[in-house]
Motif scaffolding. Structure first.
Motif, PDB file in Angstrom:
ATOM      1  N   THR A 263       0.830  -1.207   0.000  1.00  0.00           N
ATOM      2  CA  THR A 263       0.000   0.000   0.000  1.00  0.00           C
ATOM      3  C   THR A 263       0.864   1.256   0.000  1.00  0.00           C
ATOM      4  O   THR A 263       0.578   2.222  -0.710  1.00  0.00           O
ATOM      5  CB  THR A 263      -0.933   0.000   1.220  1.00  0.00           C
ATOM      6  N   ILE A 264       1.937   1.251   0.797  1.00  0.00           N
ATOM      7  CA  ILE A 264       2.817   2.420   0.883  1.00  0.00           C
ATOM      8  C   ILE A 264       3.514   2.676  -0.444  1.00  0.00           C
ATOM      9  O   ILE A 264       3.640   3.823  -0.895  1.00  0.00           O
ATOM     10  CB  ILE A 264       3.846   2.224   2.014  1.00  0.00           C
ATOM     11  N   TYR A 265       3.959   1.600  -1.101  1.00  0.00           N
ATOM     12  CA  TYR A 265       4.724   1.745  -2.342  1.00  0.00           C
ATOM     13  C   TYR A 265       3.850   1.605  -3.595  1.00  0.00           C
ATOM     14  O   TYR A 265       4.390   1.537  -4.707  1.00  0.00           O
ATOM     15  CB  TYR A 265       5.846   0.700  -2.389  1.00  0.00           C
ATOM     16  N   SER A 266       2.542   1.555  -3.414  1.00  0.00           N
ATOM     17  CA  SER A 266       1.598   1.467  -4.545  1.00  0.00           C
ATOM     18  C   SER A 266       1.919   0.281  -5.460  1.00  0.00           C
ATOM     19  O   SER A 266       1.978   0.414  -6.684  1.00  0.00           O
ATOM     20  CB  SER A 266       1.603   2.775  -5.354  1.00  0.00           C
ATOM     21  N   LEU A 267       2.127  -0.883  -4.860  1.00  0.00           N
ATOM     22  CA  LEU A 267       2.387  -2.097  -5.625  1.00  0.00           C
ATOM     23  C   LEU A 267       1.070  -2.860  -5.799  1.00  0.00           C
ATOM     24  O   LEU A 267       0.329  -3.047  -4.825  1.00  0.00           O
ATOM     25  CB  LEU A 267       3.407  -2.985  -4.898  1.00  0.00           C
ATOM     26  N   PRO A 268       0.766  -3.314  -7.005  1.00  0.00           N
ATOM     27  CA  PRO A 268      -0.539  -3.961  -7.261  1.00  0.00           C
ATOM     28  C   PRO A 268      -0.575  -5.414  -6.798  1.00  0.00           C
ATOM     29  O   PRO A 268      -0.792  -6.327  -7.586  1.00  0.00           O
ATOM     30  CB  PRO A 268      -0.677  -3.848  -8.782  1.00  0.00           C
ATOM     31  N   GLY A 269      -0.380  -5.607  -5.499  1.00  0.00           N
ATOM     32  CA  GLY A 269      -0.406  -6.955  -4.949  1.00  0.00           C
ATOM     33  C   GLY A 269      -1.644  -7.187  -4.091  1.00  0.00           C
ATOM     34  O   GLY A 269      -2.660  -6.519  -4.238  1.00  0.00           O
ATOM     35  N   MET A 270      -1.530  -8.141  -3.179  1.00  0.00           N
ATOM     36  CA  MET A 270      -2.663  -8.496  -2.330  1.00  0.00           C
ATOM     37  C   MET A 270      -3.055  -7.347  -1.412  1.00  0.00           C
ATOM     38  O   MET A 270      -4.225  -7.168  -1.091  1.00  0.00           O
ATOM     39  CB  MET A 270      -2.307  -9.737  -1.510  1.00  0.00           C
ATOM     40  N   GLY A 271      -2.066  -6.557  -0.974  1.00  0.00           N
ATOM     41  CA  GLY A 271      -2.356  -5.437  -0.098  1.00  0.00           C
ATOM     42  C   GLY A 271      -3.239  -4.409  -0.760  1.00  0.00           C
ATOM     43  O   GLY A 271      -4.242  -3.967  -0.196  1.00  0.00           O
ATOM     44  N   GLN A 272      -2.850  -4.006  -1.965  1.00  0.00           N
ATOM     45  CA  GLN A 272      -3.652  -3.043  -2.698  1.00  0.00           C
ATOM     46  C   GLN A 272      -5.048  -3.586  -2.985  1.00  0.00           C
ATOM     47  O   GLN A 272      -6.038  -2.862  -2.928  1.00  0.00           O
ATOM     48  CB  GLN A 272      -2.961  -2.685  -4.019  1.00  0.00           C
ATOM     49  N   LEU A 273      -5.104  -4.879  -3.311  1.00  0.00           N
ATOM     50  CA  LEU A 273      -6.395  -5.498  -3.606  1.00  0.00           C
ATOM     51  C   LEU A 273      -7.313  -5.450  -2.392  1.00  0.00           C
ATOM     52  O   LEU A 273      -8.500  -5.115  -2.509  1.00  0.00           O
ATOM     53  CB  LEU A 273      -6.178  -6.942  -4.057  1.00  0.00           C
ATOM     54  N   MET A 274      -6.769  -5.747  -1.220  1.00  0.00           N
ATOM     55  CA  MET A 274      -7.592  -5.770  -0.022  1.00  0.00           C
ATOM     56  C   MET A 274      -7.992  -4.358   0.405  1.00  0.00           C
ATOM     57  O   MET A 274      -9.155  -4.123   0.778  1.00  0.00           O
ATOM     58  CB  MET A 274      -6.868  -6.474   1.128  1.00  0.00           C
ATOM     59  N   ILE A 275      -7.058  -3.406   0.367  1.00  0.00           N
ATOM     60  CA  ILE A 275      -7.379  -2.039   0.765  1.00  0.00           C
ATOM     61  C   ILE A 275      -8.460  -1.461  -0.143  1.00  0.00           C
ATOM     62  O   ILE A 275      -9.412  -0.804   0.319  1.00  0.00           O
ATOM     63  CB  ILE A 275      -6.115  -1.165   0.724  1.00  0.00           C
ATOM     64  N   THR A 276      -8.345  -1.719  -1.442  1.00  0.00           N
ATOM     65  CA  THR A 276      -9.362  -1.240  -2.378  1.00  0.00           C
ATOM     66  C   THR A 276     -10.716  -1.879  -2.087  1.00  0.00           C
ATOM     67  O   THR A 276     -11.759  -1.205  -2.117  1.00  0.00           O
ATOM     68  CB  THR A 276      -8.945  -1.542  -3.825  1.00  0.00           C
ATOM     69  N   ALA A 277     -10.704  -3.169  -1.779  1.00  0.00           N
ATOM     70  CA  ALA A 277     -11.964  -3.861  -1.485  1.00  0.00           C
ATOM     71  C   ALA A 277     -12.591  -3.348  -0.199  1.00  0.00           C
ATOM     72  O   ALA A 277     -13.817  -3.229  -0.100  1.00  0.00           O
ATOM     73  CB  ALA A 277     -11.714  -5.361  -1.395  1.00  0.00           C
ATOM     74  N   VAL A 278     -11.771  -3.021   0.798  1.00  0.00           N
ATOM     75  CA  VAL A 278     -12.298  -2.490   2.056  1.00  0.00           C
ATOM     76  C   VAL A 278     -12.920  -1.118   1.825  1.00  0.00           C
ATOM     77  O   VAL A 278     -14.015  -0.824   2.324  1.00  0.00           O
ATOM     78  CB  VAL A 278     -11.174  -2.406   3.115  1.00  0.00           C
TER      79      VAL A 278
END
Length: 319
Positions: A263-278
């Motif tokens: 999320t901090i580095y704007s990488l399109p991984g599982m973190g970004q996927l979950m934050i967007t879904a939340v």
């Protein structure tokens, strides 16, 4: 080898109720979430109560919780994690698209953490109670106490913004440019690995000190073997047995920490996927991401237990 196979079969059988418990926990937590799929589905619209009721009925949202849980487990057994209410895409497809990047980041973070921990842990033990040992212990203590997201922000400021050595964010596919991929993953992997490296350094240092004080080390050196040979062939191998068990738990931390780091580095991984879904109120995607990470944590610890049995002959004999 037969002992290892028996233990592996036993642990795999124990893995089944554990995974069912993980699925149940995630399932119940998501049921109490304030994010309602029916409202996310009709976001920006003005649905009537009849439309909302129809959506709930067609998606089984009004069924009793045990019925929905059994249905969800059955879907998982068929490789179905559900469907996103916003994109209408299968959750499994979204997870398999984002998971490779998270695994890349976790592997790089693990590699950096292990290399740094072995180098500094062994150095601190060999120079016990001297200035290299004191310095490494202080730095490792700071690394344990420092939050990973704070280290990530500092690295972005000083290494990316001020020095311009690395990009501040974004991801480069290794198929397009391997050097670009390394530059885009260097800071995320380093900020993810430093807290783990600090913890492992202290554990390896303690294990090395205990091994160096044993009689077989003095006997081997007294018989004429070079200290480098004794340390590299015997002491280090025995000292790394205990840190190996801790490493399994730290891999789980790396998987979870990758969510924040991405999320901090704007990488399109599982973190970004979950934050967007939340943020968008898509509980099916959140549930799929959390379940995938939890399953990965359980499987990694199973692998570490098997490795621990392989490298520790005393435990293998006891088993």
């Amino acid at each position: 080898m037969a002992v290892v196979l028996r233990m592996l079969v036993r642990r795999v059988l124990l893995l089944i109720p554990l995974l069912l418990g993980v699925i149940l926990f995630v399932f119940i937590i998501m049921r109490f979430s304030t994010s309602k799929p029916e409202y996310a589905y009709f976001e920006g619209q003005n649905p009537t109560p009849q439309q909302i009721h129809q959506f709930q009925v067609s998606n089984g949202l009004l069924d009793p919780l045990p019925v929905r849980y059994v249905r969800f487990v059955g879907q998982l057994l068929h490789g179905d994690m559900g469907t996103s209410v916003l994109t209408h895409a299968p959750v499994l497809k979204s997870v398999t698209t984002a998971l490779p990047l998270t695994l890349q980041l976790t592997f790089l973070g693990l590699l950096v953490a292990v290399v740094l921990a072995v180098i500094f842990g062994v150095t601190a033990a060999l120079f016990r109670d001297r200035w290299p040992d004191q310095l490494i212990r202080v730095v490792s203590l700071v690394g344990v106490a420092a939050p990973g997201f704070w280290l990530a922000l500092l690295m972005i400021q000083y290494l990316a913004v001020d020095q311009g050595w690395f990009p501040t964010s974004g991801y480069v596919n290794p198929a397009d440019s391997f050097s670009g991929w390394l530059r885009s993953m260097a800071l995320p992997a380093l900020s993810l690995s430093l807290p783990v490296a600090a913890q492992l350094t202290r554990i390896i240092r303690t294990s090395m000190v205990e091994e160096l004080d044993k009689d077989y080390v003095r006997t081997a050196i007294g018989s004429g073997l070079h200290p480098v040979v004794v340390v590299g062939r015997n002491v280090l191998r025995n000292a790394l047995i205990n840190p190996l068990t801790v490493l399994g738990l730290r891999v789980g931390y790396l998987l979870g920490g990758a969510v924040v780091t991405e999320t901090i580095y704007s990488l399109p991984g599982m973190g970004q996927l979950m934050i967007t879904a939340v943020k968008d109120g898509d509980p099916a995607v959140v549930q799929g991401v959390v379940l995938t990470i939890a399953t990965g944590f359980v499987v990694v610890n199973l692998v570490v237990d098997v490795l621990y049995l392989l490298v520790n002959p005393r435990l293998r004999s006891a088993t």
